[in-house]
Every structure is written in C-alpha cells, then in structure tokens.
Design an enzyme around this catalytic site. Structure first.
Site, PDB file in Angstrom:
ATOM      1  N   ASP A  19     -13.429   4.940   1.485  1.00 13.84           N
ATOM      2  CA  ASP A  19     -12.008   5.105   1.659  1.00 13.84           C
ATOM      3  C   ASP A  19     -11.389   6.600   1.737  1.00 13.84           C
ATOM      4  O   ASP A  19     -11.372   7.142   0.535  1.00 13.84           O
ATOM      5  CB  ASP A  19     -11.343   4.212   0.457  1.00 13.84           C
ATOM      6  CG  ASP A  19      -9.682   4.258   0.755  1.00 13.84           C
ATOM      7  OD1 ASP A  19      -9.240   4.944   1.836  1.00 13.84           O
ATOM      8  OD2 ASP A  19      -8.873   3.550   0.060  1.00 13.84           O
ATOM      9  N   GLU A  40      -7.490   0.620  -4.178  1.00 18.08           N
ATOM     10  CA  GLU A  40      -7.546   0.283  -2.616  1.00 18.08           C
ATOM     11  C   GLU A  40      -8.727  -0.073  -2.250  1.00 18.08           C
ATOM     12  O   GLU A  40      -8.987  -1.023  -1.276  1.00 18.08           O
ATOM     13  CB  GLU A  40      -7.116   1.621  -2.248  1.00 18.08           C
ATOM     14  CG  GLU A  40      -5.392   1.929  -2.458  1.00 18.08           C
ATOM     15  CD  GLU A  40      -5.036   3.336  -2.290  1.00 18.08           C
ATOM     16  OE1 GLU A  40      -5.947   4.240  -2.064  1.00 18.08           O
ATOM     17  OE2 GLU A  40      -3.784   3.664  -2.773  1.00 18.08           O
ATOM     18  N   ASP A  95       0.881  -1.139  -0.155  1.00 19.41           N
ATOM     19  CA  ASP A  95      -0.032  -0.002   0.217  1.00 19.41           C
ATOM     20  C   ASP A  95       0.953   1.203   0.056  1.00 19.41           C
ATOM     21  O   ASP A  95       1.520   1.284   1.232  1.00 19.41           O
ATOM     22  CB  ASP A  95      -0.802  -0.084   1.189  1.00 19.41           C
ATOM     23  CG  ASP A  95      -1.762   1.242   1.417  1.00 19.41           C
ATOM     24  OD1 ASP A  95      -1.523   1.944   0.595  1.00 19.41           O
ATOM     25  OD2 ASP A  95      -2.482   1.265   2.398  1.00 19.41           O
ATOM     26  N   LYS A 144       2.426  11.450  -3.094  1.00 20.32           N
ATOM     27  CA  LYS A 144       1.266  10.677  -4.051  1.00 20.32           C
ATOM     28  C   LYS A 144       0.573  11.701  -4.752  1.00 20.32           C
ATOM     29  O   LYS A 144       0.030  11.511  -5.778  1.00 20.32           O
ATOM     30  CB  LYS A 144       0.747   9.909  -3.004  1.00 20.32           C
ATOM     31  CG  LYS A 144      -0.188   9.037  -3.846  1.00 20.32           C
ATOM     32  CD  LYS A 144      -1.021   8.082  -2.896  1.00 20.32           C
ATOM     33  CE  LYS A 144      -1.845   6.969  -3.398  1.00 20.32           C
ATOM     34  NZ  LYS A 144      -2.571   5.961  -2.472  1.00 20.32           N
TER      35      LYS A 144
END
Lengths: 173, 614
Positions: free
Chosen positions: B201, B179, B21, B84
């Site tokens: 999420d 994810e 992850d 990211k």
C-alpha cells in the site's frame, strides 16, 4: 498469571502440541471472543471481550512457540526461569566457546563460519532432545523431566546467542 | 384479495456504521448495501473522492474538498493539504518538510498548531464532517458511527489523533482498521478458502506492507511493516526540487519562497506525474507572471528520479516477510493499494520482489474505503463469517535504568495484546512511581518514540520495596494502548496520571468539539442566508416579470414607488448575512406588491372570462 492452557481449552502443562490443531482452537475461540463480536454490546461486555481476547491472543502467541511454551510451563510448575544462564553450560561446550572467541579475535572468517555450523547443529540436537522431553512429560509427568528441560532451555539460549554472534561476525567480514 | 402488511422493523433498525478512508490526498466513505456489497458514497457532485484539503477563510466555516483545492493556488497560506502527515506528530518530526501553510511551534503539549489556528485532528475532522454529510444525504439518515482506516504502521499517537478527529466531527469511531488489512477484506479474497496474501500500500503520504494468512474467513495478519513518511508526496517533492532548480537556472529566479508560485508549480508537477503513469512522455508546463516554462519529461527519466523512493519500500517488505516467517514463494496473492501504485515502476518493483503478478482489479483509490465498509458490516453483525485478527506494528516498551528499553509487547503481536508488570518503590516513604512507555524497535529510549508517562500517585508511605503495584498494559483492537494499575495487596484500582507525549488532552478535544459545533452553527446560518437569498431571487424575478405586464402601468405612481423602495431595500439586505432581515424585506416587498398582484389577478380573470391567455 493468566492460564493460557485454559484459554485454548487444553490440558494444563501439556508440552507437545499439534500446531494445526492449536490454530483451529485459536480461530474458533477468536470467533467467539473477539471485540468485533461485541461492538453493540454493553460497556461491561465489551470490556470482558477485550480482556478475554487479549488473554487468548497472548496464550496463542506463547503456546505456538515451543520455547516460549516450555518456559511458560516451567513457570506454571513453579520453576524460576531464565536467570541462571551459564550454569548449565557443559565443559565440552566451554572449550568450543574458547576457540570460537579466539577465532573472533583473530577475525578468522572461515573458523567463525565453521563454529557457527557446529553451533547450529548443536541447537538442532537440543531441539530434538526437547521434543523427547515434551513427549516423556506428557506420557508421565515427572518433576525431574522438567528439571532437565530447564537446563536444556538455558543451554539453548546460550547457543542461540553464540549463533547470532557468529552470524553478525560473518556479515562483517 | 387481501394484502399482507410486512413489518420490516424499520423503527428498531440500529444506526448504520459507515466505513471511511481518511487519506493523505483523498478521502471517501463507503457502506454495505442491502445485498451486503460494499459501495462508495458519492458527494453532491457525484464523485466519491473528497480531496483531503481544507481551506480556512478569514471568516466563516472551513471549505473542504475540490472547492478548497481551488484555493491552494490563490490562498495557499490558509489552505491545508496532506495534514495526515502531521497527525499525532511533533514539530521536530516534520522538520525539513515543506508545506505552503504555516506550522507553528507547539503551544500546548507537543501537538502541532497550524497557522490557520487549528490542529491536524481538526483538519481531519473537517474532512470527516464533509464525508458524514455526503453519507447522510446519500443514505437519507443520520450517520453517527464509523470505522476509519489508518496506515498499519501508524503509532499510538497517530491512531489516537485519528480517533480524536472522528470525535470532533461528531462520529463515534467504533474501530480503527489498518488500511492494507481493509484492502484485503475488500478484495473479496475471502472467496479464496486459504492462502497467504501480501498487501502493498503506497499512498500519498504513507507506505505499508502487510502479510496475511487466510483460512475460512479469518484474516490473520502475520506481520506488518512500513514507513509513515513515504509516499506520493515524496515523489512530488523530489520533482519540485528538480523543477525549481531548472526554473532558477532558466529564469534566474528562485520561486521556492513564493507560496502561490510553489503551489501552481506543484499542481503542474502532480499533473505530469499522473500523466506519466499512462504515457511514456509528457510536457511539464508552468505559467507564471506572463512567463512560460516547459520541460519534456520521459518515463525513463522519471523512473531514474524516483527509483530511490521505490527502493525504500523494499526494505520494509523484506523485514515483513522475515517477521511473518514466510518465504516469497509462499505468497499466493499480491494486492496493490494506494494511488502511487499506478506508477509502472512501483508495479514492476512489486512484481519482481514477490515474483507474482499483483492484483489491480479494484480501483486503488477506493479499495480501502470498501474494506472499511466490510469491517463496519462485521461490527454491525451483518457480516458473520469474516473476522480480522490484526497486529500491533511496533513494540511497546518501558524505560528502565540507563535509558534502556525493556520490551513488554513485541511488534506483530495479535491485538488485543497485553502485558503485566509489577512496580515497587526504591526508597523508604516514596510516594510516586513514574513509568515511561515508548514505542519502537530500538534498544535505547532516545531512539524510540515516547508514548506516554504514567505517574502512580499517592502511594502510602512504606519501606522501600513493600508497595506492590501491578500495571496492566493492553493494546486494544484499534492498536491503542490502555493502561490500568492495581495495588496488589488491597486489590484496589490505583490512581494514575497519564501524560501523552504527542496527544490532545480530553479537555482539548472537548473544546474542539464545542468549536466545531459553533462552526456547525456557522454552517447552519450560512445555509439559512443562502436559502433566504434563493427566495429573494425568486421574488425579484417575479417582480421583473410583472413589470412587463400591463397591470404595472395601470398601477398608481404611489404604489409603483412603494414597490421600487421595497425592492431596493431587499437588494440592500440581500448581500448582508442576516437571513431574517432578508426574509423581512421579502415580506415587505410582498406587501408592497399586493395592489399589483390584485390588478394582475383582475386582468387575468377578465382575460380568462374573455377566453384569452395573458
């Protein structure tokens, strides 16, 4: 054009499909063909899995939806689909559309909502007739059934546009 | 009784695939143990979480994780966090966002270059390399293959950038998994035979919502939606603005331009945010240049502040339900993922929307990595009954006349998905056809995201409309577009030049791999120096101890001077970075101490003969 019927192991041009059965076929074929099953295979096998599963997914997406399925079947049968939109609109509907446009111009929300309800009902009738044609064709495949189906699809597209216009207007007022 | 030798076939064992992850705030790895249970991989410190922070010192290899976090306050300009958010993006995408490190104008293509001299994929690669090392140390074997998770709503460029990061780190990325889907896998909801699951999420930088249908081990994603620019970072940013304004009025000073002060305050704000998830009231404390700032912050005030951010997640949820063709009442389970779902307001907003109590049994920081490990098990063939059928989050289209988009593959199509289009020439003798592919839901090209331009080159000169080139657009199981072209009449592959709009070229990635190997050499050299120093430490400690021995005094003054000289030379070499010099000086010191050792040995032997201890 890839053969979507073959991808799901169904008889070609079958128009009525049981959706639960279709899903089962799709899942079973996915278990066999999905690229995840070939992560450690050769590059050629991986490419083959990618190609096969993309066709499978495209097939399921097309065949599970009655409209897309009908259009696809018509294309397979050599019909030119989706070009001549307004040709199959009956005169009775044209009158209705004229009044609808008037209501839109005058921003008459009640009249627009009423028209929308009539269009939704009409769409229901078209869908019911489509199922009848599906069954008729599967029982005895005739070209004129497909011709009627093509006209019906065009009309349905036209009515669907009317509904979305009416819905949009409904929100604005 | 005889014994059986059991051959476990260890030599033929295929390489292990780990799950990773790669998060905005934290990253971690996981693997499937021998029983098929996913487990997180701890680092040297015993912690599985590695903060996605990379410090680039002026010289030497980058520093990753908690050690880099320490540098956030002291050297903010050279310490990269939340990279990211920059993955696969251009400068204009991040205009108005605040980072304490410099983001330079794109010098090559549209890829962002950071002030520290790297691109976002290289920052990701530094984090991945740390996770790879942790995995190798923990599992005791080389790790070269991985499944990496990405936000479901990541576009093609963002996915490609993540894959590039893996390559630069020396990892073959066998699959990118979304994810929320990974979280669903990890939740062991496969225990349930069938049902409809919503995964909400909310992480550090991105928001995803996915709705899945489960049937006999097949996880079929019905629809996904989200916002790749919505997460805990936005809450931090909001709190920062409030705190900076408050400080400006109290101290009469604007600290927003001071990177060190900004980072210190940011850490304090984040700590307060975390504490508010479990306490109704906290104190935000900040010390700077001898002054102290303190504010009480209640959860009520906090909730009111962040409500607009939480509300922004609800629109994608409703659109996702619509696209999935599922009503709220048909959702059987709701799963919460991502650190920001610890916030009580988020929790209750989800409960209100879906009218069911969300699952929070698994650690929201770990659940995605655990799911990635399950997917790794599927790819390795260790998990047989489970299969993920994911979708593409965004529609793929082509630019047509007047800047209008024609959609080829619609959003939420199960991947792999494909579409074919036939192209021809518009004028006689035309040699090229240009194709512009975009991603997005809007009607106009300018409102969608440019994906790539394809140039069908070297078309033989023919009258207009005669050449027929069939182009196949295929979105693979990673959600990445593959394009191939075929000249229809000859059936031959047609050459094509691809220019990605926001990506690194293959050459750039290769160059980065080489640079990272050089860094790896730096790492290796550094380790050798460290090891030599450890050896020197032991040597110096032994000498210190020996000097207290009677034998030292019994030594000739020349011998003593030789030892002192060699000791000083070793100390000089010690602080250099030449491990060979250190080792040479250790050797010289060792030789200089031979007379001493001999004397000590004699003393010891005599002592032993006398039956006494020294």
């Amino acid at each position: 054009m890839s053969d979507y019927y073959a991808a799901l192991d169904l008889p070609s041009l079958q128009l009525h499909l049981d959706l639960a059965n279709l899903e089962q076929r799709f899942h079973a074929a996915s278990r066999r063909l999905h690229p995840d099953r070939f992560a450690r295979a050769s590059a050629a096998e991986q490419q083959a899995a990618l190609d096969a599963s993309s066709v499978l997914n495209d097939a399921y997406r097309t065949l599970r939806d009655p409209l897309r399925r009908a259009e696809y079947a018509l294309k397979l049968a050599g019909f030119n689909v989706g070009e001549q939109g307004n040709l199959d609109v009956p005169a009775s509907l044209l009158e209705e559309v004229f009044e609808f446009n008037l209501a839109l111009e005058e921003a008459d929300a009640d009249e627009v909502a009423a028209a929308r309800n009539r269009f939704v009902a009409l769409r229901g009738e078209i869908d019911a007739r489509m199922e009848e044609l599906f069954a008729a064709y599967d029982a005895a495949p005739k070209r004129e059934t497909l011709e009627e189906l093509r006209g019906l699809l065009n009309r349905r597209r036209y009515v669907a546009n009317l509904i979305s216009t009416a819905s949009g207007e409904g929100i604005r007022h | 009784m005889g014994t059986f030798q059991i051959d476990f076939g260890t030599t033929a064992k295929p390489p292990r695939i780990i799950g990773i992850d790669l998060g905005t705030t934290n990253s971690l790895g996981a693997y499937l143990d021998a029983t098929g249970t996913p487990r997180v991989i701890p680092g040297d410190d015993g912690q599985p979480l590695v903060p996605s922070v990379v410090h680039y010192p002026l010289e030497g290899a980058p520093v990753v994780g908690y050690a880099a976090m320490e540098k956030l306050k002291s050297d903010p300009a050279r310490t990269v966090y939340s990279a990211k958010r920059l993955m696969g993006r251009g400068l204009s995408d991040v205009a108005g966002e605040k980072f304490t490190y410099a983001i330079d104008a794109a010098t090559s293509g549209q890829v962002i270059h950071l002030g520290v001299g790297v691109t976002p994929p290289e920052v990701g690669a530094a984090v991945l390399r740390a996770l790879k090392q942790n995995a190798e140390a923990h599992l005791g074997e080389e790790v070269t293959q991985a499944v990496i998770t990405v936000p479901a709503y990541f576009n093609d460029a963002q996915r490609q950038a993540t894959k590039d990061a893996g390559r630069i780190a020396g990892l073959e990325v066998l699959r990118l998994v979304n994810e929320p889907t990974a979280a669903a896998l990890a939740y062991g909801l496969d225990k349930r035979k069938q049902g409809v699951i919503a995964v909400y999420d909310l992480g550090g930088g991105t928001f995803d919502i996915s709705i899945l249908k489960l049937r006999d081990g097949i996880f079929e994603v019905l629809a996904t939606n989200g916002d790749t620019h919505l997460g805990g970072d936005d809450i931090d940013h909001l709190l920062m603005q409030v705190a900076l304004e408050d400080l400006a009025s109290e101290w009469g000073r604007d600290l927003s331009g001071d990177a060190n002060a900004y980072q210190s305050l940011r850490q304090a704000v984040i700590a307060a945010k975390h504490a508010l998830s479990t306490r109704p009231e906290v104190a935000l404390e900040f010390h700077w240049e001898g002054r102290a700032y303190r504010r009480e912050l209640t959860r009520d005030v906090f909730d009111r502040l962040i409500l607009p951010i939480v509300d922004r997640t609800l629109g994608p949820c409703r659109r996702c339900l619509d696209d999935a063709g599922v009503g709220v009442e048909q959702i059987d389970e709701v799963v919460l993922v991502g650190g920001s779902t610890r916030i009580p307001l988020v929790w209750s907003a989800v409960e209100n929307l879906f009218r069911s109590r969300p699952h929070t049994e698994l650690n929201p920081d770990e659940v995605v990595a655990l799911g990635a490990a399950v997917q790794a098990g599927i790819l390795a063939g260790d998990v047989q009954d489970t299969l993920l059928l994911d979708v593409t989050p965004l529609s793929l289209g082509l630019e047509t006349m007047g800047g209008v988009v024609t959609k080829l593959i619609h959003r939420n199509s199960t991947i792999p998905a494909s579409a074919t289009e036939t192209f021809t020439t518009a004028i006689d003798g035309q040699r090229n056809v240009l194709i512009h592919a975009v991603q997005g839901e809007r009607e106009m090209v300018k409102d969608c995201r440019s994906l790539a331009r394809f140039d069908l080159k070297d078309i033989p000169p023919m009258p207009a409309g005669l050449p027929k080139i069939e182009v196949r657009f295929l979105i693979d199981a990673n959600g990445i577009l593959n394009v191939s072209a075929k000249e229809l009449r000859s059936g031959q592959e047609h050459s094509m030049e691809v220019t990605p709009s926001y990506g690194l070229t293959d050459e750039q990635v290769e160059a980065m791999i080489i640079a990272s190997i050089e860094h790896a050499e730096d790492d290796f050299r550094e380790r050798q120096v460290r090891e030599a120093r450890v050896e020197a430490d032991q040597m110096l400690a032994a000498i210190d101890k020996a000097k207290a021995n009677d034998a030292w005094d019994a030594l000739s003054s020349e011998a003593r001077a030789a030892v002192s000289l060699a000791t000083n030379q070793l100390l000089l070499a010690y602080h250099g970075d030449d491990h060979e010099l250190i080792l040479a000086k250790i050797e010289e010191l060792n030789e200089a101490t031979l007379p001493l050792a001999e004397t000590m040995m004699n003393t010891a032997v005599q002592g032993a003969l006398k039956g006494t201890k020294i």
